[in-house]
Design a protein around this motif. Structure first.
Motif, PDB file in Angstrom:
ATOM      1  N   THR A  59      13.435 -20.986 -34.538  1.00  0.00           N
ATOM      2  CA  THR A  59      13.888 -22.084 -33.681  1.00  0.00           C
ATOM      3  C   THR A  59      12.729 -22.856 -33.065  1.00  0.00           C
ATOM      4  N   GLY A  71      11.132 -26.484 -34.037  1.00  0.00           N
ATOM      5  CA  GLY A  71      11.112 -27.468 -32.954  1.00  0.00           C
ATOM      6  C   GLY A  71       9.734 -28.075 -32.779  1.00  0.00           C
ATOM      7  N   SER A  84      18.901 -18.892 -21.291  1.00  0.00           N
ATOM      8  CA  SER A  84      20.020 -18.205 -21.944  1.00  0.00           C
ATOM      9  C   SER A  84      20.979 -17.627 -20.909  1.00  0.00           C
ATOM     10  N   TYR A 127      22.813 -20.361 -19.055  1.00  0.00           N
ATOM     11  CA  TYR A 127      23.844 -20.964 -19.903  1.00  0.00           C
ATOM     12  C   TYR A 127      25.099 -20.088 -19.928  1.00  0.00           C
ATOM     13  N   LYS A 158      23.669 -21.820 -30.514  1.00  0.00           N
ATOM     14  CA  LYS A 158      22.909 -23.011 -30.134  1.00  0.00           C
ATOM     15  C   LYS A 158      21.399 -22.766 -30.114  1.00  0.00           C
ATOM     16  N   GLY A 159      20.985 -21.530 -30.355  1.00  0.00           N
ATOM     17  CA  GLY A 159      19.565 -21.222 -30.373  1.00  0.00           C
ATOM     18  C   GLY A 159      18.970 -20.965 -29.000  1.00  0.00           C
ATOM     19  N   PHE A 160      19.828 -20.794 -27.980  1.00  0.00           N
ATOM     20  CA  PHE A 160      19.334 -20.521 -26.629  1.00  0.00           C
ATOM     21  C   PHE A 160      19.040 -19.036 -26.441  1.00  0.00           C
ATOM     22  N   GLU A 185      21.461 -24.522 -19.942  1.00  0.00           N
ATOM     23  CA  GLU A 185      20.187 -23.930 -20.365  1.00  0.00           C
ATOM     24  C   GLU A 185      19.002 -24.420 -19.545  1.00  0.00           C
ATOM     25  N   LYS A 226      14.593 -28.448 -19.164  1.00  0.00           N
ATOM     26  CA  LYS A 226      15.199 -27.614 -20.192  1.00  0.00           C
ATOM     27  C   LYS A 226      14.384 -26.328 -20.362  1.00  0.00           C
ATOM     28  N   ALA A 241      15.379 -23.739 -22.596  1.00  0.00           N
ATOM     29  CA  ALA A 241      15.629 -23.083 -23.874  1.00  0.00           C
ATOM     30  C   ALA A 241      15.959 -24.138 -24.917  1.00  0.00           C
ATOM     31  N   GLY A 242      15.822 -23.741 -26.183  1.00  0.00           N
ATOM     32  CA  GLY A 242      16.124 -24.670 -27.272  1.00  0.00           C
ATOM     33  C   GLY A 242      14.886 -25.050 -28.052  1.00  0.00           C
ATOM     34  N   ALA A 243      15.109 -25.560 -29.247  1.00  0.00           N
ATOM     35  CA  ALA A 243      14.005 -25.853 -30.168  1.00  0.00           C
ATOM     36  C   ALA A 243      13.062 -26.924 -29.647  1.00  0.00           C
TER      37      ALA A 243
END
Length: 325
Positions: free
Chosen positions: A14, A18, A153, A156, A178-180, A272, A291, A293-295
């Protein structure tokens, strides 16, 4: 080093994807991804123009590679790759909070023993440049306390449980899709991930390598439907809050779900998103929200570290004062 730098990338999950996407948006940067080391070569890759290998030595022993970016989930392997890269005089960027947080005594030595940069903004706040801030301007403000939501995570999951009345299992599964959240979410939901981030921040804020063994941890799995209803009745929300502060010369640390009201800045930090407040003696409280978390948020943090490496940036931390048991 050459004017045009070559990158060796470990990991293409991820965050790795990203980062490569974020890098494409900055074609002016004098860098190229030379090689990417992954566990399995048989998996389909979208970026077919990139060179993939499963042999770490192809990156670590390649004298043409100037910068190593480590984005894998194996803390033990990450430590070996980082150390080898630094020994081979390569600049290193990492997002591995577990490896860094649990090896800060070694990290402190790396900063003093090697002339190349070792940066890890993405290991702490995702899209929030908190390490850079704590290590720079805020360092001279005499930091006394750090508090916030350091795991996107967990935030969220709790947000979905409270806003949409989802079960813990449903919210976790959605966070993973969602990749979190990781496929194995133990570090996220137990508070261990946030405690590693706190230890990194404490190192930069206080100049001390702090043992997290005494850190009070409570998993968000312990939050019940009754807890959520009680909090709502009181006009409050339950948030995964991480805190570390200096009290009477010692350091107190906790990561646990806590009820907060509308007057608390964390009340409106949902999904997130991460949020961190830094209390200082000189200039008061500083708050950053973004933000967590996430790519792209995390990948963008890696990209910012890359820009700092290209400008010759090194952390101000030199030698840890002491190890606190």
């Amino acid at each position: 080093m050459k004017n045009h730098k070559k990158i060796g990338l470990f990991g293409f999950g991820t965050v790795g994807q990203g980062f490569t996407e974020a890098l494409k948006k900055h074609p002016h940067l004098p860098v190229d991804i030379e090689k990417i080391c992954v566990k399995r070569l048989d998996l389909p890759r979208i970026n077919h123009e990139l060179y993939f290998t499963d042999n770490p030595s192809e990156i670590l022993d390649d004298s043409d590679i100037d910068i190593v970016i480590e984005l894998i989930d194996d803390a033990n392997a990450a430590k070996q790759f980082v150390e080898s890269a630094l020994i081979n005089k390569k600049h290193v960027i990492s997002a591995n909070k577990k490896m860094i947080g649990e090896s800060l005594d070694q990290v402190a030595l790396w900063h003093t023993e090697h002339s190349t940069s070792f940066l890890y903004e993405a290991a702490v706040g995702g899209g929030i440049p908190i390490v850079h801030s704590v290590d720079g301007f805020l360092k001279n403000q005499e930091i006394t306390k750090i508090r916030g939501i350091l795991n996107g995570s967990s935030n969220y999951i709790l947000t979905q449980m409270q806003q949409n009345k989802w079960t813990y299992e449903k919210a976790l599964n959605d966070a993973q899709k969602k990749g979190f959240a990781e496929s194995n979410p133990v570090l996220d939901v137990s508070g261990m991930d946030a405690s590693n981030k706190l230890s990194i921040l404490a190192y930069h804020a206080f100049g001390e390598v702090t043992s997290m063994k005494s850190c009070e941890l409570k998993s968000i799995e312990e939050v019940t439907e009754t807890d959520i209803k009680k909090a709502k009745h009181q006009g409050k929300k339950i948030k995964p809050i991480a805190t570390i502060e200096k009290i009477n010369g010692g350091i107190h640390c906790s990561v646990k779900p806590e009820k907060v009201g509308p007057q608390d800045y964390l009340f409106s930090v949902d999904f997130e998103n991460n949020a961190i407040s830094i209390d200082t003696l000189t200039s008061g409280q500083h708050i950053a929200i973004g933000k967590g978390a996430g790519a792209l948020p995390t990948g963008s943090a890696v990209l910012e570290d890359l820009k700092r490496v290209l400008s010759g940036h090194r952390y101000a931390v030199k030698e840890a004062k002491k190890v606190l048991a």
